[in-house]
Design a protein around this motif. Structure first.
Motif, PDB file in Angstrom:
ATOM      1  N   LEU A  24      20.028  -1.226   5.028  1.00 43.12           N
ATOM      2  CA  LEU A  24      20.521  -1.739   6.301  1.00 43.12           C
ATOM      3  C   LEU A  24      19.598  -1.331   7.439  1.00 43.12           C
ATOM      4  O   LEU A  24      19.288  -2.130   8.322  1.00 43.12           O
ATOM      5  N   TYR A  25      19.131  -0.105   7.414  1.00 41.63           N
ATOM      6  CA  TYR A  25      18.179   0.373   8.420  1.00 41.63           C
ATOM      7  C   TYR A  25      16.889  -0.445   8.378  1.00 41.63           C
ATOM      8  O   TYR A  25      16.379  -0.861   9.418  1.00 41.63           O
ATOM      9  N   LEU A  26      16.370  -0.690   7.179  1.00 46.67           N
ATOM     10  CA  LEU A  26      15.146  -1.493   7.058  1.00 46.67           C
ATOM     11  C   LEU A  26      15.359  -2.915   7.552  1.00 46.67           C
ATOM     12  O   LEU A  26      14.473  -3.503   8.172  1.00 46.67           O
ATOM     13  N   GLN A  27      16.540  -3.464   7.314  1.00 46.90           N
ATOM     14  CA  GLN A  27      16.839  -4.816   7.789  1.00 46.90           C
ATOM     15  C   GLN A  27      16.817  -4.852   9.309  1.00 46.90           C
ATOM     16  O   GLN A  27      16.279  -5.784   9.902  1.00 46.90           O
ATOM     17  N   PHE A  28      17.380  -3.841   9.961  1.00 48.04           N
ATOM     18  CA  PHE A  28      17.345  -3.785  11.421  1.00 48.04           C
ATOM     19  C   PHE A  28      15.916  -3.662  11.922  1.00 48.04           C
ATOM     20  O   PHE A  28      15.539  -4.307  12.901  1.00 48.04           O
ATOM     21  N   ILE A  29      15.109  -2.851  11.280  1.00 45.35           N
ATOM     22  CA  ILE A  29      13.738  -2.628  11.728  1.00 45.35           C
ATOM     23  C   ILE A  29      12.909  -3.897  11.592  1.00 45.35           C
ATOM     24  O   ILE A  29      12.208  -4.308  12.518  1.00 45.35           O
ATOM     25  N   PHE A  30      12.971  -4.555  10.445  1.00 51.28           N
ATOM     26  CA  PHE A  30      12.110  -5.708  10.201  1.00 51.28           C
ATOM     27  C   PHE A  30      12.594  -6.971  10.902  1.00 51.28           C
ATOM     28  O   PHE A  30      11.813  -7.887  11.138  1.00 51.28           O
TER      29      PHE A  30
END
Length: 60
Positions: A24-30
């Motif tokens: 979920l964190y990576l989805q927000f970042i990318f």
């Protein structure tokens, strides 16, 4: 090798939750979204090319 497999088996739910949070964190970042919707208001620094800047932030 057996200790790694037994560790994963014993902690599978904790590892799955951690992996879900990380994805979920990576989805927000990318995607370009920020978890914190902070906005920079001011930057202080000298105009002679100094690389030192201090930014002030506030929450929307």
């Amino acid at each position: 090798m057996d200790s790694i497999v037994s560790f994963i088996k014993n902690n599978k739910w904790s590892l799955l939750v951690a992996l879900a949070v990380y994805l979920l964190y990576l989805q927000f970042i990318f995607s370009g979204n920020r978890i914190c919707d902070c906005v920079a208001t001011e930057k202080y620094g000298s105009s002679n090319g100094s690389r030192v800047h201090v930014g002030r932030f506030y929450h929307k």
